[in-house]
Design a protein around this motif. Structure first.
Motif, PDB file in Angstrom:
ATOM      1  N   ASP A  87       0.838  -1.387  -0.120  1.00 39.02           N
ATOM      2  CA  ASP A  87       0.124   0.251   0.151  1.00 39.02           C
ATOM      3  C   ASP A  87       0.974   1.608  -0.173  1.00 39.02           C
ATOM      4  N   LEU A  88       2.010   1.227   0.898  1.00 39.78           N
ATOM      5  CA  LEU A  88       2.732   2.368   0.984  1.00 39.78           C
ATOM      6  C   LEU A  88       3.502   2.689  -0.355  1.00 39.78           C
ATOM      7  N   TRP A  89       4.032   1.507  -0.877  1.00 40.80           N
ATOM      8  CA  TRP A  89       4.607   1.755  -2.195  1.00 40.80           C
ATOM      9  C   TRP A  89       3.878   2.392  -3.315  1.00 40.80           C
ATOM     10  N   LEU A  90       2.455   2.130  -3.314  1.00 45.03           N
ATOM     11  CA  LEU A  90       1.526   2.807  -4.361  1.00 45.03           C
ATOM     12  C   LEU A  90       1.404   4.213  -3.882  1.00 45.03           C
ATOM     13  N   TRP A  91       0.950   4.386  -2.877  1.00 51.18           N
ATOM     14  CA  TRP A  91       0.661   5.721  -2.204  1.00 51.18           C
ATOM     15  C   TRP A  91       1.653   6.907  -2.260  1.00 51.18           C
ATOM     16  N   TYR A  92       3.127   6.321  -2.155  1.00 46.43           N
ATOM     17  CA  TYR A  92       4.309   7.294  -2.296  1.00 46.43           C
ATOM     18  C   TYR A  92       4.475   7.581  -3.854  1.00 46.43           C
ATOM     19  N   THR A 137      -6.567   0.479  -0.788  1.00 47.87           N
ATOM     20  CA  THR A 137      -7.038   0.862   0.703  1.00 47.87           C
ATOM     21  C   THR A 137      -8.358   0.523   0.936  1.00 47.87           C
ATOM     22  N   ARG A 138      -9.344   0.190   0.032  1.00 42.09           N
ATOM     23  CA  ARG A 138     -10.667  -0.361   0.387  1.00 42.09           C
ATOM     24  C   ARG A 138     -10.495  -1.673   0.690  1.00 42.09           C
ATOM     25  N   HIS A 139      -9.774  -2.477  -0.032  1.00 42.48           N
ATOM     26  CA  HIS A 139      -9.655  -3.779   0.360  1.00 42.48           C
ATOM     27  C   HIS A 139      -8.925  -4.430   1.341  1.00 42.48           C
ATOM     28  N   THR A 140      -7.643  -3.671   1.550  1.00 44.45           N
ATOM     29  CA  THR A 140      -6.882  -4.166   2.800  1.00 44.45           C
ATOM     30  C   THR A 140      -7.461  -3.748   4.018  1.00 44.45           C
ATOM     31  N   GLY A 141      -8.202  -2.493   4.122  1.00 48.76           N
ATOM     32  CA  GLY A 141      -8.793  -2.047   5.294  1.00 48.76           C
ATOM     33  C   GLY A 141      -9.919  -2.598   5.647  1.00 48.76           C
ATOM     34  N   GLU A 142     -10.533  -3.336   4.873  1.00 45.60           N
ATOM     35  CA  GLU A 142     -11.915  -3.748   5.100  1.00 45.60           C
ATOM     36  C   GLU A 142     -11.807  -5.438   5.045  1.00 45.60           C
ATOM     37  N   VAL A 143     -11.550  -5.879   4.057  1.00 42.28           N
ATOM     38  CA  VAL A 143     -11.291  -7.260   3.827  1.00 42.28           C
ATOM     39  C   VAL A 143     -10.212  -8.047   4.737  1.00 42.28           C
ATOM     40  N   ASP A 144      -9.078  -7.514   4.911  1.00 40.77           N
ATOM     41  CA  ASP A 144      -8.209  -8.105   5.548  1.00 40.77           C
ATOM     42  C   ASP A 144      -8.117  -8.044   6.937  1.00 40.77           C
ATOM     43  N   VAL A 145      -9.277  -7.231   7.445  1.00 40.16           N
ATOM     44  CA  VAL A 145      -9.129  -6.799   8.962  1.00 40.16           C
ATOM     45  C   VAL A 145     -10.403  -7.260   9.431  1.00 40.16           C
ATOM     46  N   ALA A 162      -1.347   3.253   9.025  1.00 36.09           N
ATOM     47  CA  ALA A 162      -0.379   3.923   8.299  1.00 36.09           C
ATOM     48  C   ALA A 162      -0.606   3.546   6.842  1.00 36.09           C
ATOM     49  N   ASN A 163      -1.442   2.596   6.621  1.00 33.03           N
ATOM     50  CA  ASN A 163      -1.675   2.171   5.081  1.00 33.03           C
ATOM     51  C   ASN A 163      -2.956   3.138   4.787  1.00 33.03           C
ATOM     52  N   ARG A 164      -3.842   3.380   5.652  1.00 32.48           N
ATOM     53  CA  ARG A 164      -4.998   4.371   5.269  1.00 32.48           C
ATOM     54  C   ARG A 164      -4.948   5.648   5.172  1.00 32.48           C
ATOM     55  N   ARG A 165      -3.919   6.420   6.023  1.00 35.10           N
ATOM     56  CA  ARG A 165      -3.863   7.933   5.998  1.00 35.10           C
ATOM     57  C   ARG A 165      -3.689   8.525   4.633  1.00 35.10           C
ATOM     58  N   PHE A 166      -3.169   7.896   3.812  1.00 34.74           N
ATOM     59  CA  PHE A 166      -3.024   8.631   2.458  1.00 34.74           C
ATOM     60  C   PHE A 166      -4.404   8.915   2.133  1.00 34.74           C
ATOM     61  N   TYR A 167      -5.118   7.918   1.798  1.00 32.53           N
ATOM     62  CA  TYR A 167      -6.587   8.104   1.202  1.00 32.53           C
ATOM     63  C   TYR A 167      -7.445   8.975   1.984  1.00 32.53           C
ATOM     64  N   TYR A 168      -7.262   9.049   3.252  1.00 32.28           N
ATOM     65  CA  TYR A 168      -8.375   9.540   4.225  1.00 32.28           C
ATOM     66  C   TYR A 168      -7.950  10.907   3.994  1.00 32.28           C
ATOM     67  N   ASN A 186       6.773  -8.580  -2.452  1.00 29.99           N
ATOM     68  CA  ASN A 186       7.465  -8.049  -1.351  1.00 29.99           C
ATOM     69  C   ASN A 186       8.865  -7.062  -1.859  1.00 29.99           C
ATOM     70  N   SER A 187       9.554  -7.969  -2.889  1.00 27.46           N
ATOM     71  CA  SER A 187      10.812  -7.334  -3.195  1.00 27.46           C
ATOM     72  C   SER A 187      10.310  -5.927  -3.894  1.00 27.46           C
ATOM     73  N   VAL A 188       9.305  -5.891  -4.816  1.00 29.73           N
ATOM     74  CA  VAL A 188       8.985  -4.724  -5.512  1.00 29.73           C
ATOM     75  C   VAL A 188       8.720  -3.682  -4.641  1.00 29.73           C
ATOM     76  N   ALA A 189       7.786  -3.850  -3.672  1.00 30.84           N
ATOM     77  CA  ALA A 189       7.253  -2.751  -2.597  1.00 30.84           C
ATOM     78  C   ALA A 189       8.495  -2.248  -2.040  1.00 30.84           C
ATOM     79  N   GLN A 190       9.390  -3.016  -1.471  1.00 33.70           N
ATOM     80  CA  GLN A 190      10.436  -2.515  -0.815  1.00 33.70           C
ATOM     81  C   GLN A 190      11.607  -1.824  -1.646  1.00 33.70           C
ATOM     82  N   TRP A 191      11.997  -2.372  -2.603  1.00 37.43           N
ATOM     83  CA  TRP A 191      12.548  -1.701  -3.500  1.00 37.43           C
ATOM     84  C   TRP A 191      11.980  -0.392  -3.929  1.00 37.43           C
ATOM     85  N   GLY A 192      10.716  -0.264  -4.322  1.00 38.98           N
ATOM     86  CA  GLY A 192      10.189   0.718  -4.519  1.00 38.98           C
ATOM     87  C   GLY A 192      10.025   2.182  -3.395  1.00 38.98           C
ATOM     88  N   LEU A 193      10.003   1.627  -2.153  1.00 39.78           N
ATOM     89  CA  LEU A 193      10.083   2.444  -1.192  1.00 39.78           C
ATOM     90  C   LEU A 193      11.394   2.733  -0.692  1.00 39.78           C
TER      91      LEU A 193
END
Length: 903
Positions: free
Chosen positions: A581-586, A604-612, A643-649, A882-889
């Protein structure tokens, strides 16, 4: 040879304190200083339309705007200008800096003929709209008049929207939630379907303004026997002068997945129809602006010609005034088709059927690929347009129109289509004998799945859908209806420009603008673009769609089968693992790309709702990656983190995401009973009869808690939340080895950690890669606490340090740690805060070494087709999420914090 980075603990502390003391907190980030001075001087924020399109059908939008610390005092008036024309705007605060100045403000505008592409938000006197929303709140109902439509919302019973009128004429009524539940899904036994309707428990006007109003409705679905299931939250959004209502619909699953199989979930309206059958119109929008347009009683194709005047009027949705006598005298023998259904059973195919009425066969009418989920039922004198956002992406979905041949037609927007198989949320395996922690760890070793009996249940997971209802005064043209569909699928949104966002000092200033001015930077920028574009295409090629799946991506790839590991334990759905999520938002913040925003929004919609889990024993924790989103027994804050939701909010002022972040404020209490590291020795505090303490790690646990507390503090200025956050920060820093203590016992009421054994050193490669690095960067910018900054910079500098450096400070080395490349951004942050160019160069060395990440980033694509694979696909080289997100951040933050040292 002595390392240029070797030092004693005393020297490290002294150097850190000196560096910290010499930096002004509000403008310490090199990439923000010049921008801040420009912003302060002009008091102007340039805005742009997200999708670079502005329609004449625009009805309203809401967005968030950030401000530099200290610039705007509470109560400062703001005005919106479009080509020097002042646009009436409704404004309210979203967040505050610690000094009380405004950090984020929210703004709403409605339809205005003076709106254009060039828009600026300025400090200045605001103006009021010519027509304001009229709201009447009584004990029985809430009535809202936008100036175009009048809506009455009930406060009790099972009818949410009692009446919806356009210019005083009733267009819709009896709006209610409907649910069908099936008790079996397989076997030879007969099954029973039970029907439920939404029952209202609570209704409030959440926001009441001249331009925008929000009504929040809470309740549950109830059947005739008073059985309740699936709690819901529905928000209705109104804008002045708008003919439409935006609806945000959330359900929480609280059934027994072994016997409560959802067969249909939807929203139903009745539509009065008083015109002749040949003046009643049905419309569905397909794909590529295609429209299915028919009348209930068609006049075309008859043996007797109805005449050009009548046919043109009917096809155009106008009142038919001239029908030849030879047609009119036998018109009763022309079948009237009163029922229509559009069914999107897969992401690639829909069909439309119609019938005369219940009890008679369906006639196949049309086929297509991806319907927009938008339609219309009405007459030339008015009707209801409607649509489900992300319709085909969230299949199986369905739209039913029934009884259009009677005086009261009916529209049902099915979020889960009743024509599809019943929703099956049961576990995908029987546990395979994993009845001890030892067996579960062995299974983890082979499939990466963390299983525990009764932990993989869907109880408490949620799903949020978005819809719109339009009360129209006449049948819309096909062009107008496709424009409405576009407004529903890509709601207009204003956003500050990337240049402004990069300069204002938000989200830890952990991003900078794209820069291709040197060969090295160009390679990194191109790779960032490639990674996003690859995943965007993978979503479509791999069909990562569906009611419960849309918004997520897969975790790891199986090169042998040429598929993502959709069926292999913990390698399937990603569930935010390593900060996707952070990779995409930044990446969005620095590019402003609309396709990035839409992908990040869906995630954000998915991970904040379905994964919780939002209710139940695991609430409010999230579930680690798995074949099923809720299937993993590792219920952790690292997934549910605010931390993953703050951007969209903050970019949209979305109330539902605000709810999700608020859920996390007291999440530390769940850690008393659901102990994250219970299988590897972590235990509950000893002698705690009142439940006042919990074992809370400094990494993934506290990183999530601090994000929730920071967000709640800046949203509300709550002194108790502030104290809890600052107490936790200080008591982490007071540990003998700071963050390297790994975790400690926290007093839940105060946020204070107990002191750990001074000899304890514990470090995990996962601690800083779930938002901790980004939140600490923001905390250091927001809070003046040198002792905390010293502790965090110590962690940043030593994690990838040499064994000698680590031993000199900690008394021992940290052995071999994973994810060195991802942690390069921590080194870069320390370099920036300490003004240490050599440390910045080290960060880039770590980044390029690629340890625990991507050693040799590639943009190579192999195109595969049948018979080697089922469908044509693009296959990347060495790509894992995992690698793509961390490489991107790491790439984005190294550029932001140590960009000068790259050369």
């Amino acid at each position: 040879m002595k390392s240029p980075f070797s030092f004693t603990r005393r020297a490290f502390v002294k150097k850190s304190m000196i560096a910290t003391a010499g930096l002004p907190l509000a403008s310490s980030f090199a990439n923000s200083q010049d921008k801040e001075s420009i912003i302060t001087a002009t008091n102007t924020v340039p805005l742009s339309w997200l999708d670079t399109q502005y329609s004449s059908l625009f009805k309203g939008t809401t967005w968030g705007t950030p401000w530099p610390k200290g610039q705007l005092k509470k109560g400062t008036e703001l005005t919106l200008a479009s080509n020097e024309n002042i646009i009436p705007t409704q404004t309210w605060p979203l967040a505050y800096w610690p000094d009380g100045s405004l950090k984020w403000t929210a703004h709403a505008i409605s339809k205005n003929e003076k709106l254009s592409e060039k828009i600026q938000l300025k400090i200045g006197k605001s103006s009021k709209p010519a027509t304001s929303l009229a709201i009447e709140d009584s004990a029985e109902s809430i009535k809202i008049d936008t100036g175009k439509i009048q809506c009455e919302i009930s406060k009790n019973g099972q009818t949410l929207i009692t009446s919806l009128k356009s210019a005083g004429k009733e267009i819709g009524q009896n709006g209610k939630l409907v649910l069908s539940v099936q008790d079996k899904v397989e076997g030879g036994e007969s099954f029973r379907i039970d029907t439920f309707e939404g029952k209202i428990n609570k209704v409030i006007v959440e926001q009441s303004g001249a331009i925008r109003a929000v009504v929040k409705i809470e309740g549950t679905h109830e059947n005739a026997q008073k059985k309740s299931i699936l709690p819901f939250v529905v928000r209705l959004y109104f804008y002045t002068e708008a003919e439409s209502i935006r609806m945000l619909h959330t359900i929480i699953y609280d059934g027994d997945e072994n016997k409560d199989f959802i067969k249909g979930l939807g929203i139903r309206f009745s539509v009065p129809l008083n015109e002749p059958l040949y003046d009643r119109h049905i419309r569905f929008v397909g794909e590529n602006k295609g429209v299915f347009a028919e009348a209930v009683q068609g006049l075309s194709g008859l043996r007797r010609d109805a005449g050009r005047v009548a046919l043109d009027a009917q096809i155009g949705g106008k009142t038919v005034t001239q029908i030849p006598d030879n047609v009119l005298k036998n018109i009763q023998y022309i079948p009237a088709f009163g029922d229509y259904t559009l069914f999107q059973g897969t992401p690639d195919a829909f069909d439309i059927q119609k019938r005369t009425k219940t009890g008679y066969s369906w006639v196949q009418s049309a086929y297509g690929g991806r319907a927009s989920g938008t339609g219309y039922l009405g007459t030339p004198k008015g009707g209801l347009a409607f649509g489900i956002r992300n319709f085909w992406q969230s299949y199986p979905a369905q739209i039913d129109i029934k009884n259009a041949h009677t005086a009261l037609g009916e529209v049902t927007l099915w979020l889960w289509a009743p024509k599809a198989p019943a929703m099956d949320l049961r576990a995908y395996h029987d546990g395979m004998g994993e009845d001890t922690y030892e067996k579960q760890l062995n299974a983890l070793d082979i499939t990466y799945e963390d299983y525990e009996p009764e932990f993989g249940r869907p109880f408490g997971v949620a799903r949020t859908s978005e819809l719109q209802i339009w009360a129209l005064a006449e049948t819309p043209s096909n062009e107008m209806l496709t424009d409405i569909a576009q407004q529903i699928q890509e709601p207009p949104l204003l956003v500050a420009t990337p240049e402004y966002l990069a300069g204002v000092g938000i989200f830890g200033s952990a991003f900078s603008l794209p820069d291709k001015t040197s060969p090295k930077k160009q390679v990194i920028e191109n790779q960032l673009d490639f990674h996003f574009d690859y995943y965007k295409k993978q979503i479509d090629q791999r069909r990562w769609y569906g009611f419960w799946n849309f918004g997520d991506v897969m975790h790891s790839y199986d090169q042998d089968r040429h598929v993502w590991k959709y069926d292999v334990g913990g390698f399937a759905w990603d569930n935010s693992e390593l900060s996707t999520d952070l990779w995409l938002w930044y990446y969005f913040l620095r590019t402003g790309r609309s396709d990035v925003f839409r992908m990040a929004e869906a995630m954000t919609r998915h991970t904040g709702e379905v994964d919780v889990h939002h209710i139940g024993r695991f609430s409010p924790l999230g579930s680690r990656h798995n074949v099923q989103h809720w299937g993993c027994s590792a219920k952790q804050l690292r997934i549910s983190t605010a931390a993953n939701r703050r951007f969209y909010y903050y970019l949209t002022a979305d109330e539902r995401v605000g709810d999700l972040m608020r859920e996390q404020v007291n999440a530390d209490r769940t850690l008393r009973t659901i102990i994250p590291g219970r299988k590897i020795g972590q235990k509950a505090p000893l002698s705690d009869p009142k439940g006042e303490y919990a074992s809370v790690s400094f990494g993934t646990d506290w990183g999530a808690l601090s994000a929730a507390w920071l967000t709640e503090w800046e949203r509300t200025e709550n002194p108790q939340i502030k104290a809890k956050l600052l107490n936790s920060m200080r008591t982490i820093a007071e540990q003998a080895h700071g963050f390297f203590a790994g975790g400690a016992i926290m007093e839940l009421a105060t946020g204070k950690y107990q002191q750990e054994d001074a000899k304890k050193i514990s470090v995990s490669h996962l601690s800083a890669v779930f938002g901790l690095a980004e939140i600490c960067a923001e905390l250091i910018d927001v809070v003046d606490m040198p002792i905390f900054e010293k502790a965090w910079l110590q962690y940043c500098q030593l994690y990838n340090g040499t064994a000698e450096e680590q031993k000199a400070v900690l008394g021992e080395s940290l052995k071999k740690l994973n994810l060195e490349q991802g942690h390069a951004r921590l080194t870069a942050f320390a370099a920036m805060r300490n003004k240490n160019p050599e440390l910045g160069k080290r960060a880039w060395k770590e980044f390029y070494a690629g340890e625990g990440g991507i050693r040799k980033p590639s943009m190579q694509i192999t195109k595969l087709a049948g018979p080697k694979v089922l469908n044509p696909i693009d296959e990347g080289v060495g790509i894992s999420t995992n690698s793509v997100a961390q490489w991107g951040l790491a790439a984005m933050q190294c550029l932001a914090f140590a960009g000068k040292e790259l050369e």
